[in-house]
Every structure is written in structure tokens, then in C-alpha cells.
Design an enzyme around this catalytic site. Structure first.
Site, PDB file in Angstrom:
ATOM      1  N   GLY A  70       0.805  -1.210   0.000  1.00 14.09           N
ATOM      2  CA  GLY A  70       0.000   0.000   0.000  1.00 14.09           C
ATOM      3  C   GLY A  70       0.841   1.264   0.000  1.00 14.09           C
ATOM      4  N   HIS A 201      -1.948  -7.661   2.438  1.00  9.63           N
ATOM      5  CA  HIS A 201      -1.971  -8.176   3.816  1.00  9.63           C
ATOM      6  C   HIS A 201      -3.110  -7.607   4.655  1.00  9.63           C
ATOM      7  CE1 HIS A 201      -0.061  -4.929   6.382  1.00  9.63           C
ATOM      8  NE2 HIS A 201       0.328  -4.497   5.195  1.00  9.63           N
ATOM      9  N   THR A 237      11.818  -7.860 -11.048  1.00 10.92           N
ATOM     10  CA  THR A 237      11.126  -9.123 -11.317  1.00 10.92           C
ATOM     11  C   THR A 237       9.909  -9.223 -10.406  1.00 10.92           C
ATOM     12  OG1 THR A 237      13.234 -10.102 -11.906  1.00 10.92           O
ATOM     13  CG2 THR A 237      11.432 -11.633 -11.407  1.00 10.92           C
ATOM     14  N   CYS A 324       1.862   2.120  12.933  1.00  8.30           N
ATOM     15  CA  CYS A 324       2.968   2.993  12.562  1.00  8.30           C
ATOM     16  C   CYS A 324       3.251   4.027  13.639  1.00  8.30           C
ATOM     17  CB  CYS A 324       2.657   3.700  11.258  1.00  8.30           C
ATOM     18  SG  CYS A 324       1.719   2.684  10.132  1.00  8.30           S
TER      19      CYS A 324
HETATM   20  C1  LIG Z   1      -1.724  -0.500   5.954  1.00 10.98           C
HETATM   21  C2  LIG Z   1      -2.061   0.735   5.251  1.00 10.98           C
HETATM   22  C3  LIG Z   1      -1.176   1.315   4.330  1.00 10.98           C
HETATM   23  C4  LIG Z   1       0.198   0.753   4.081  1.00 10.98           C
HETATM   24  O1  LIG Z   1       0.149  -0.472   3.395  1.00 10.98           O
HETATM   25  P1  LIG Z   1       1.458  -1.404   3.404  1.00 10.98           P
HETATM   26  O2  LIG Z   1       1.125  -2.524   2.479  1.00 10.98           O
HETATM   27  O3  LIG Z   1       1.630  -1.870   4.810  1.00 10.98           O
HETATM   28  O4  LIG Z   1       2.590  -0.568   2.907  1.00 10.98           O
HETATM   29  C5  LIG Z   1      -1.563   2.457   3.669  1.00 10.98           C
HETATM   30  N1  LIG Z   1      -2.762   3.012   3.883  1.00 10.98           N
HETATM   31  C6  LIG Z   1      -3.654   2.487   4.753  1.00 10.98           C
HETATM   32  C7  LIG Z   1      -4.980   3.138   4.928  1.00 10.98           C
HETATM   33  C8  LIG Z   1      -3.330   1.343   5.470  1.00 10.98           C
HETATM   34  O5  LIG Z   1      -4.205   0.840   6.337  1.00 10.98           O
END
Ligand SMILES: *Cc1c(COP(=O)(O)O)cnc(C)c1O
Length: 396
Positions: A70, A201, A237, A324
Site C-alpha cells: 500500500g 496483507h 522481477t 505505525c
Molecule cells: C496499511 C495501510 C497502508 C500501508 O500499506 P502497506 O502494504 O503496509 O505498505 C496504507 N494506507 C492504509 C490506509 C493502510 O491501512
């Protein structure tokens, strides 16, 4: 026994996703860019995954770009729109104060590079007002970025209305849909979204893989230079096992969505009702316009970190906000954005339940949280001041 109630931070991989991933790793190890048959088999798996994912959100396969998750998708979407804007002499971006840090920190960097950013306030119900988005759009606005659903308080934003406004004004619209994909029905065409980020995830797929949807005609710029993978927009890749598992997880999530939503919403509401029984507490975010798995409360007179640790002793795995920010002493920027004062924001708790959460788990969480809050208050100096009237209660 452990109750996992932090599904907004990450989810357990589904058995199907694990099985898919292992099977690709064992039997399908080719490089999708190789021309011989083993490579072409991997290419096929990759393109099947792309089709599957595109189908779930109403996109075309060519509009799906695989990323490492994300955060990368957010960075790439925002940077791409900014670059397109700069070419047209537009350097203003509209967003909100309660975005994920992957968005906020990218915007902060762009400000240092000369962009102007308007961060809209979020109302106390945790919802962005479309008319305020419209008011913030200027002649030189190149991008509006508003998250689909908030990761801390779970509120679901009026994305379709914001999409229509952006389209009307000819401004690109990005949504961080990491909390929404796999949990809410999404159609990028009806929502009039130009760019959308997702992460495997958060819907029972593996970590370290996600995707960016970019509407045909919206030119992406690459963050990573190298080979010509992903239409030349994301070198490296491809993570074939992860991508295949992501597609399998998303398919499963989409197929079970209606049933899961019904079951989880009922459990969520029971948990909310139970925790409301704790005096001087408040639910954060609108009660109905929220993700089926999200419960987020503030309890006055206590400190979220101690609450988490004591709940962990009882086998309840929860969060005080986003993963975070845990570890930092500042209260959540999301809770501050919806107008919670520092003292109250410090006593926050997010319980994000999953498809597997049982009624017994809900009962145990209500009992556990009630006990721990009462215990922590029993020796809290702030609570003593509140009870003695030295300080006024903020929450009823
Ligand atoms: C978890 C999350 C992200 C980050 O995604 P990752 O795959 O952990 O980098 C970004 N935005 C929101 C709203 C999230 O909940």
C-alpha cells in the site's frame, strides 16, 4: 487463548492464499520475463492474477500495476499525479488531515519540492464533506487524494460523491483504499476514481505485495527504474508467488464479502454497545458509516499504552491506533483531526475484529476492556482529579 483484534494492522493469511503461494514457489518458479515455457507459465499466473484483481474492482487488467504494498502504491499514485500537474503548471493538491502517513509524508515531501497542499479538516464524525472538497479545488489543483476508509477509526468516506466532483472539475482523484479493498464493494468506474491503492496483507493475503489501479490514460511515473516490467512503470522481477496469493485472497474476500459483512457488523455493534457501558468513554467515528470490523474508543483518565499491555496479558491483541504510530508518545493524528483533545486521544483503543472473531471473543473483549479500564483508573492521578472535581470531565 489469544484473541487477535488488530486486523486493521494486518490480517492472518487465508489457507487458500498460503496454499497458492507455496504452490507457486514450489512448482512455478520461472521469471515471467523469460521466453521459455517455465517463464511463460509464470507470466500466465501473473496475468491471471491481474485479471482476477481487475475484475473485483471493475477495472481492466491493463490498469492494474503490482507494487510492494500500500505504501508504495500511495507514493507512486501521488507522485505521478504531481508530476503530471507540474507539466501543466498545476501545483496544488487537496487531501485530508487524517490520511495514512504513506500519503501525508509524501505530500509533505512534495511541499518541500514546491507544491501547495490543502489538508481538509475532518468532522467529529470522522467523515469528509464532499462540498468542502469542491470548495478547496482551485484552478491550479492537480490532485485530490482522500482515503476510502480510515485505518484507525474505520469511517467510510463518500468516495463516489468526491469522485464525481473531481471528474466535473477535471482534477485527478486518488483514493488510498487499503482498508476498503476486500472489505467493501468497490467499482472504480462508478466511483470515478483515477488512482487507487491496495495492499494484500489487509485482506488475508501476504505482506509486501499490493497494487495500484491507474485509469487508462492516467500516465504513471515510476519510482523504481530498471527493467520494463509493469508496462515500464515498476521495474523489478515480479513477486509472482505473492501476487498469485494476493489474487486468491481477494477472490475469496470478494466471494465471502456479503456474508462476512453481515456477520461482522453484528459482532462489531455488540462490542460497541458493550464498551459504551464504560463510563466516560466515547466511540470514535460515525457509528454506522464504518468498516464492519472497526471499533475505536477513547476512555478518559487512562493511557492507551498501558491499556494495550494489560490487555495483552489477558490474551487480547489490540492497538491504540495505527501500528505505525505505536511506539511514539504523540497521540494519533487521526484522533486529533476529528477534534479529540490530547488527554482524551491518549486513552484510545482500536479493536479491529475479523471474519473469525466469535461471539465468545466479543464477550471476553467487553469484560477484559472493562476490567482493565477500571483497574487503570483506580490509580490514575488524572482520574482522581476528574472524580474529585478538580478537573472537568470531557467525555460524558
Ligand atoms: C496499511 C495501510 C497502508 C500501508 O500499506 P502497506 O502494504 O503496509 O505498505 C496504507 N494506507 C492504509 C490506509 C493502510 O491501512
Amino acid at each position: 487463548m489469544v484473541i487477535y483484534a488488530d486486523n486493521a494492522a494486518t490480517t492472518k493469511m487465508s489457507a487458500t492464499a498460503v496454499h497458492t503461494m507455496l504452490s507457486v514457489m514450489e512448482n512455478n518458479y520461472g521469471n515471467p520475463s523469460s521466453l521459455y515455457s517455465i517463464g511463460q507459465k509464470a507470466r500466465e499466473t501473473l496475468e491471471e492474477a491481474r485479471e482476477e484483481i481487475a475484475g473485483v474492482i471493475g477495472a481492466n487488467p491493463a490498469e492494474i500495476f503490482f507494487t510492494s504494498g500500500g505504501s508504495e502504491a500511495d507514493n507512486q499514485a501521488i507522485r505521478s499525479a504531481a508530476e503530471l500537474g507540474r507539466k501543466n503548471g498545476k501545483n496544488h493538491i487537496v487531501s485530508t488531515a487524517f490520511e495514512h502517513h504513506a500519503v501525508l509524508h509524501t505530500l509533505r515531501k512534495l511541499e518541500k519540492e514546491g507544491f501547495q497542499v490543502t489538508l481538509l479538516d475532518v468532522h467529529s464524525d470522522g467523515l469528509v464533506r464532499p462540498e468542502e472538497v469542491e470548495k478547496a479545488i482551485r484552478e491550479d489543483t492537480c490532485l485530490v487524494t482522500v482515503m476510502y476508509a480510515n485505518n484507525e477509526i474505520g469511517t467510510i468516506q463518500p468516495i463516489r460523491k468526491i469522485g464525481a466532483i473531481c471528474r466535473k472539475h477535471g482534477v485527478l482523484f486518488h483514493t488510498d483504499a487499503v482498508q476498503a479493498v476486500g472489505h467493501l464493494p468497490i467499482d472504480v468506474v462508478q466511483d470515478q476514481v483515477d488512482l487507487l491503492s491496495a495492499s494484500a496483507h489487509k485482506f488475508h493475503g501476504p505482506k509486501g505485495v499490493g497494487f495500484l489501479y491507474a485509469r487508462k490514460g492516467v500516465r504513471l511515473s515510476s519510482l523504481i527504474e530498471g527493467g520494463a516490467q509493469e508496462q515500464g512503470k515498476r521495474a523489478g522481477t515480479e513477486n509472482v508467488p505473492g501476487i498469485a496469493a494476493m489474487a486468491a485472497a481477494l477472490k475469496e474476500a470478494a466471494e465471502g464479502m456479503e456474508r462476512n459483512t453481515a456477520v461482522m457488523t453484528e459482532k462489531r455493534d455488540r462490542l460497541i454497545r458493550g464498551l459504551k457501558g464504560i463510563p466516560h468513554s466515547a466511540l470514535n467515528g460515525d457509528e454506522k458509516q464504518r468498516l464492519p470490523g472497526n471499533v475505536n474508543f477513547c476512555f478518559e483518565g487512562i493511557e492507551g499504552e498501558s491499556l494495550l499491555l494489560l490487555l495483552d496479558d489477558k490474551g487480547i491483541q489490540a492497538s491504540s491506533g495505527s501500528a505505525c504510530t505505536s511506539g511514539s508518545l504523540d497521540p494519533s493524528h487521526v484522533l486529533l483531526a476529528i477534534g479529540r483533545v490530547h488527554d482524551v486521544a491518549h486513552g484510545s483503543l482500536r479493536l479491529s475484529i475479523g471474519e473469525d472473531t466469535t461471539d465468545a471473543d466479543i464477550d471476553e473483549m467487553i469484560t477484559g476492556v472493562t476490567q482493565v479500564v477500571t483497574y487503570l483508573r483506580s490509580f490514575s492521578p488524572i482520574w482522581r482529579d476528574l472524580v474529585s472535581g478538580k478537573k472537568a470531565f470531557i467525555l460524558p
